[in-house]
Enzyme design. Structure first.
Site, mmCIF file in Angstrom:
data_model
loop_
_atom_site.group_PDB
_atom_site.id
_atom_site.type_symbol
_atom_site.label_atom_id
_atom_site.label_comp_id
_atom_site.label_asym_id
_atom_site.label_seq_id
_atom_site.Cartn_x
_atom_site.Cartn_y
_atom_site.Cartn_z
ATOM 1 N N ASN A 11 0.846 -1.190 0.000
ATOM 2 C CA ASN A 11 0.000 0.000 0.000
ATOM 3 C C ASN A 11 0.890 1.251 0.000
ATOM 4 O OD1 ASN A 11 -1.839 2.031 0.542
ATOM 5 N ND2 ASN A 11 -2.276 1.360 2.643
ATOM 6 N N TRP A 12 0.887 1.951 -1.113
ATOM 7 C CA TRP A 12 1.740 3.150 -1.221
ATOM 8 C C TRP A 12 1.153 4.367 -0.511
ATOM 9 C CZ3 TRP A 12 4.629 4.059 -6.529
ATOM 10 C CH2 TRP A 12 5.573 3.027 -6.709
ATOM 11 N N LYS A 13 -0.100 4.267 -0.077
ATOM 12 C CA LYS A 13 -0.787 5.396 0.570
ATOM 13 C C LYS A 13 -0.653 6.659 -0.308
ATOM 14 C CE LYS A 13 0.306 3.272 4.937
ATOM 15 N NZ LYS A 13 0.258 3.368 6.376
ATOM 16 N N HIS A 97 -9.401 0.694 5.340
ATOM 17 C CA HIS A 97 -8.091 0.856 5.970
ATOM 18 C C HIS A 97 -8.257 1.771 7.190
ATOM 19 C CE1 HIS A 97 -3.946 2.127 6.612
ATOM 20 N NE2 HIS A 97 -3.589 1.049 5.924
ATOM 21 N N GLU A 99 -6.637 4.184 8.241
ATOM 22 C CA GLU A 99 -6.454 5.619 7.985
ATOM 23 C C GLU A 99 -7.717 6.219 7.373
ATOM 24 O OE1 GLU A 99 -2.747 5.238 5.860
ATOM 25 O OE2 GLU A 99 -1.805 4.605 7.731
ATOM 26 N N GLU A 167 -5.067 -5.534 10.771
ATOM 27 C CA GLU A 167 -4.066 -4.470 10.898
ATOM 28 C C GLU A 167 -4.267 -3.717 12.214
ATOM 29 O OE1 GLU A 167 -2.202 -3.222 7.021
ATOM 30 O OE2 GLU A 167 -3.978 -1.996 7.248
ATOM 31 N N GLY A 173 2.888 1.661 10.796
ATOM 32 C CA GLY A 173 3.888 2.735 10.710
ATOM 33 C C GLY A 173 4.620 2.993 12.007
ATOM 34 N N SER A 212 3.720 -2.721 10.192
ATOM 35 C CA SER A 212 5.177 -2.751 10.375
ATOM 36 C C SER A 212 5.820 -4.060 9.908
ATOM 37 C CB SER A 212 5.535 -2.452 11.837
ATOM 38 O OG SER A 212 5.140 -1.139 12.166
ATOM 39 N N GLY A 233 2.984 -1.340 4.240
ATOM 40 C CA GLY A 233 2.973 0.081 3.913
ATOM 41 C C GLY A 233 4.357 0.553 3.509
#
Ligand code: PEP
Length: 265
Positions: A11-13, A97, A99, A167, A173, A212, A233
């Site tokens: 996932n490149w966000k 997700h 976020e 997750e 992160g 992570s 990520g």
């Protein structure tokens, strides 16, 4: 029922400009022409979907969207639909997700609508669930993730293919992960929820771990019972970091548990 094919998802966000497509190109070049057992996918920002999908086509790299809106089209400024993502080459989509849930107020009910939209648009969803640090500290992990998954799934999935990602929000992160036992327990609980919805098919439904994951811990995570892949990520942004995770999955997928890869060095 056999273990599902592992899914290694990056996932490149909100990272990546045209200049970064070289990373996907390197990844595709490394996968092309090999008999790769796992499924490998990148989820770039929507602006790069089209170009990345073209670069990846026929080379063993799948491309997916990071989110969709549930309507097929209409007056929804800024949104993209499942059909639009499919139109530019996406085959998967990340939904719910943490976020999106935290920063955009996305609810389980909205995630559920998006799962239905993904099916309608022929995208394969990865439905994310995970507990916050506060919930974990209060001992509520299992109750939270099980109720999130139940509420994020349509009542019936029919023949549709779906993936789930566990997750933990506090691990994303953060350079921190749950213990391997905690990951196993979470995946077992999520598979029980899936079994209520889709019966025996739950065994064949990939449940990924995310939070992570790096080249250093990927082999250990992928060896956990019930872990059918990883959602990555930061370590997916550069091919040099992501490829070792893909190769760890290849070793984990070997019938001899990686002995062949070990012999090859
Ligand atoms: C993620 O964004 O889904 C994720 C797991 O991020 P990271 O690997 O950076 O923790």
């Amino acid at each position: 029922m056999p273990r599902p094919r592992l899914l290694i998802a990056g996932n490149w966000k909100m990272h990546g400009l045209a200049a970064d497509l070289g990373e996907a190109e390197t990844l595709a070049a490394a996968l092309a022409g090999r008999r790769v057992r796992s499924r490998v996918a990148l989820f770039p920002p929507a602006t790069l979907l089209d170009r990345m999908a073209r670069a990846a086509q026929g080379r063993g790299l799948l491309v997916g969207a990071q989110d969709i809106y549930h309507e097929p089209s209409g007056a929804f400024t800024g949104a993209i639909s499942a059909e639009m993502a499919k139109d530019v080459g996406a085959s998967l989509v990340i939904l719910g997700h943490s976020e999106r849930r935290r920063d955009f107020g996305e609810t389980d009910a909205q995630v559920r609508l998006k799962v239905e939209a993904a099916f309608r648009g022929r995208l394969e969803p990865i439905v994310c669930v995970g507990e916050s640090a506060e919930v974990r500290d209060a001992g509520g992990t299992m109750a939270r993730i099980e109720s999130q998954l139940r509420a994020s799934l349509p009542e019936s999935l029919g023949e549709q293919r779906i993936n789930v990602a566990y997750e933990p929000v506090w691990a994303i992160g953060a350079g921190k992960t749950p213990s391997l036992e905690e990951i196993a327990e979470a995946h077992e609980g999520l598979r029980r929820v899936l079994a209520h919805v889709i019966g025996d098919q739950a065994q064949a439904t990939p449940i990924l771990y995310g939070g992570s994951v790096t080249a250093e811990n990927a082999s250990a995570v992928l060896a956990v019972s019930g872990v059918d892949g990883v959602l990555v990520g930061s370590a997916s942004l550069e091919a040099a970091d992501f490829l070792p995770i893909v190769w760890a999955a290849e070793a984990a997928s070997e019938p001899d548990g990686g002995f062949e890869s070990w012999l090859r060095g």
